[in-house]
Design an enzyme around this catalytic site. Structure first.
Site, mmCIF file in Angstrom:
data_model
loop_
_atom_site.group_PDB
_atom_site.id
_atom_site.type_symbol
_atom_site.label_atom_id
_atom_site.label_comp_id
_atom_site.label_asym_id
_atom_site.label_seq_id
_atom_site.Cartn_x
_atom_site.Cartn_y
_atom_site.Cartn_z
ATOM 1 N N TYR A 1 6.487 8.640 -6.062
ATOM 2 C CA TYR A 1 7.287 7.473 -5.666
ATOM 3 C C TYR A 1 8.746 7.622 -6.095
ATOM 4 O O TYR A 1 9.367 6.642 -6.515
ATOM 5 C CB TYR A 1 6.728 6.181 -6.282
ATOM 6 C CG TYR A 1 5.240 5.997 -6.130
ATOM 7 C CD1 TYR A 1 4.663 5.880 -4.867
ATOM 8 C CD2 TYR A 1 4.405 5.924 -7.242
ATOM 9 C CE1 TYR A 1 3.297 5.697 -4.723
ATOM 10 C CE2 TYR A 1 3.037 5.754 -7.108
ATOM 11 C CZ TYR A 1 2.491 5.639 -5.842
ATOM 12 O OH TYR A 1 1.134 5.457 -5.716
ATOM 13 N N TYR B 1 -3.327 -3.774 -3.326
ATOM 14 C CA TYR B 1 -3.037 -2.333 -3.355
ATOM 15 C C TYR B 1 -4.355 -1.593 -3.565
ATOM 16 O O TYR B 1 -5.085 -1.881 -4.516
ATOM 17 C CB TYR B 1 -2.058 -1.968 -4.484
ATOM 18 C CG TYR B 1 -1.917 -0.469 -4.630
ATOM 19 C CD1 TYR B 1 -1.049 0.245 -3.810
ATOM 20 C CD2 TYR B 1 -2.706 0.241 -5.536
ATOM 21 C CE1 TYR B 1 -0.959 1.634 -3.906
ATOM 22 C CE2 TYR B 1 -2.623 1.626 -5.634
ATOM 23 C CZ TYR B 1 -1.748 2.310 -4.817
ATOM 24 O OH TYR B 1 -1.664 3.679 -4.907
ATOM 25 N N LYS C 1 -9.747 5.049 -12.658
ATOM 26 C CA LYS C 1 -8.816 4.906 -13.786
ATOM 27 C C LYS C 1 -9.496 4.987 -15.163
ATOM 28 O O LYS C 1 -9.715 6.066 -15.664
ATOM 29 C CB LYS C 1 -7.999 3.638 -13.613
ATOM 30 C CG LYS C 1 -7.041 3.766 -12.418
ATOM 31 C CD LYS C 1 -5.931 2.745 -12.402
ATOM 32 C CE LYS C 1 -4.831 3.158 -11.451
ATOM 33 N NZ LYS C 1 -4.821 2.468 -10.167
ATOM 34 N N ASP D 1 -12.601 -3.882 -5.343
ATOM 35 C CA ASP D 1 -11.925 -2.684 -5.841
ATOM 36 C C ASP D 1 -11.559 -2.947 -7.300
ATOM 37 O O ASP D 1 -10.576 -3.620 -7.592
ATOM 38 C CB ASP D 1 -10.680 -2.404 -4.989
ATOM 39 C CG ASP D 1 -9.904 -1.189 -5.478
ATOM 40 O OD1 ASP D 1 -10.262 -0.646 -6.543
ATOM 41 O OD2 ASP D 1 -8.945 -0.792 -4.787
HETATM 42 C C1 PLP Z 1 -4.832 3.011 -8.771
HETATM 43 C C2 PLP Z 1 -5.622 2.242 -7.790
HETATM 44 C C3 PLP Z 1 -6.216 2.875 -6.683
HETATM 45 C C4 PLP Z 1 -5.998 4.329 -6.375
HETATM 46 O O1 PLP Z 1 -6.542 5.184 -7.326
HETATM 47 P P1 PLP Z 1 -6.022 6.713 -7.418
HETATM 48 O O2 PLP Z 1 -6.909 7.315 -8.458
HETATM 49 O O3 PLP Z 1 -4.580 6.648 -7.816
HETATM 50 O O4 PLP Z 1 -6.195 7.313 -6.076
HETATM 51 C C5 PLP Z 1 -6.997 2.105 -5.843
HETATM 52 N N1 PLP Z 1 -7.180 0.794 -6.060
HETATM 53 C C6 PLP Z 1 -6.644 0.162 -7.118
HETATM 54 C C7 PLP Z 1 -6.921 -1.289 -7.332
HETATM 55 C C8 PLP Z 1 -5.830 0.857 -8.012
HETATM 56 O O5 PLP Z 1 -5.248 0.207 -9.030
#
Ligand code: PLP
Length: 411
Positions: free
Chosen positions: A3, A131, A263, A234
């Site tokens: 970014y 996101y 994460k 998510d």
């Molecule tokens: C960081 C994130 C993603 C993407 O994960 P990556 O490991 O960076 O591909 C998807 N959804 C949410 C809510 C996130 O915070």
């Protein structure tokens, strides 16, 4: 660099090593990590137990493909995720990153309806300010204006966006009701082509740190049931304690049909992610028809080292009572961030181990990163958001230094 306009970006700080939640730069500067390296490194950088699990697994079997083969770490992690995720979430599919986990979740929703004889149901409802990652499928369900979405609009699948839930975590029932009515109108209008709804429960993270009411999620669950949509949470950012509960879904007592994790799952020791589904979803794929199989398979899915790291991390999480520690972090964040006021500040909000100061104008936080670094703290504000999502192992004194930066800058 991610970014970044390379021509304008400053030269990045070079990190030589790290211990606990302190980064050590090549010039000897020490920075307390106020971000857990993009919200992942919740155990700090050198947790002995996790390092040991990683080393032992690398020595024994660093990797093996999961196609046609399996291994104990994958089996054990799948069982562990089934045990700790809410309700009857039980069947795990591994992915190599969060974005890919989201792609898999979207494909599951689409193929679920296809397998049940409704191939026209292939679109999603998503939330503004959401996101979900940087790959094309994930971008297409992220906020259509504020994310990178608009740059790539011509190649993205077009989904349907409901307003971002308003009113914060403690929103008034009437506010939630209005948002749910808007959601229902959207679902009703497009019902015949909808496969599911995807959202970041309780905390919309990278899209603007919007916190919202658990009753919105209960309403969304009711609507998805009524209209036959799969509900995807998510939890890549929110899962594993970040909002103060093990999963953000737990605030609402809602069980989604599909949950994505990433994460903090491998906590930065390696990358990995997981998609967990309920039996009702799994069963739509389980048949004598080869075409009903889930058509996905990332090269590194179920990587044994990643699975061993995740298992060790989850063990530490439970044994060390991280949820209690997160409650203390939340208290400290509330005490010192919520009172901040000033003409530049639009709002302050705290939930679990997440503290945010939103400003009206990005100019108001320009220079904050260097200001923090000069005071021994690593922050990476973006847009109109100055925030901290510290590692759960941060000490009171270290967190206090992070908060000194916020008070010094905004005070
Ligand atoms: C960081 C994130 C993603 C993407 O994960 P990556 O490991 O960076 O591909 C998807 N959804 C949410 C809510 C996130 O915070």
């Amino acid at each position: 660099m991610p970014y970044a306009q390379m021509k304008l970006a400053r030269v990045p700080y070079r990190v030589r090593s790290a211990s606990g939640c302190v980064l050590e730069l090549e010039d000897g500067t020490r920075l307390i990590d106020g971000l857990s390296s993009w919200w992942a490194v919740v155990h700090g950088y050198d947790h002995p137990e996790i390092l040991r699990a990683a080393h032992e697994q690398v020595d024994r079997l660093p990797h093996v493909m999961l196609g046609g083969l399996s291994h104990e770490p994958a089996q054990r992690l799948a069982e562990k995720l089934a045990a700790i995720t809410p309700g009857d979430l039980r069947h795990t599919f591994f992915a190599d990153s969060g974005s890919v986990a989201v792609e898999v979740a979207l494909k599951i929703a689409t193929q679920y309806h296809r397998n049940l004889g409704h191939p026209q149901r292939h679109k999603m409802v998503a939330l503004r300010l959401g996101y979900h990652g940087d790959t094309t499928g994930a971008m297409a369900v992220s906020d259509p204006e504020d994310s990178m979405h608009h740059l790539f609009a011509p190649i993205l699948m077009r989904h349907h966006f409901a307003p971002s839930p308003r009113g914060g975590f403690d929103a008034e029932p009437e506010v939630v009701q209005k948002d749910l009515e808007a959601l229902e109108r959207l679902i009703r209008e497009h019902e015949s082509e909808l496969a599911g709804m995807i959202c970041e429960p309780i905390l919309q993270a990278a899209g603007g740190f919007n916190m919202y009411s658990p009753s919105y999620l209960r309403g969304a669950r009711r609507l998805c049931d009524a209209y036959g949509l799969l509900l995807i949470f998510d939890e890549i950012a929110t899962g594993l304690g970040r909002t103060g509960r093990m999963f953000a879904a737990d605030h609402a007592g809602v069980v989604p049909d599909v949950m994505t994790l990433g994460k903090a799952l491998t906590a930065g020791y390696t990358g990995h992610a997981a998609v967990v589904t309920r039996p009702g979803v799994f069963d739509a794929f389980y048949s004598d028809n080869p075409e009903h199989a889930l058509m996905h398979g990332p090269t590194f899915m179920g990587n044994p080292t990643a699975c061993a790291v995740a298992l060790a991390g989850l063990e530490v999480f439970e044994r060390e009572g991280y949820l209690d520690r997160i409650a203390q972090i939340e208290e400290q964040l509330q005490e010192r961030l919520l009172p901040l006021t000033g003409p530049a500040i639009a709002s302050t909000r705290v939930l679990g181990a997440t503290g945010v100061v939103e400003v009206f104008d990005p100019e108001a936080i320009k220079g904050l990163q260097a200001y923090a670094a000069a005071r021994g703290v690593w922050l990476r504000p973006f847009g109109t958001y100055a925030y901290t999502m510290p590692p759960y192992v941060i000490t009171d004194e270290q967190l206090s230094m992070v908060l000194d930066v916020f008070e010094g800058w905004f005070g």
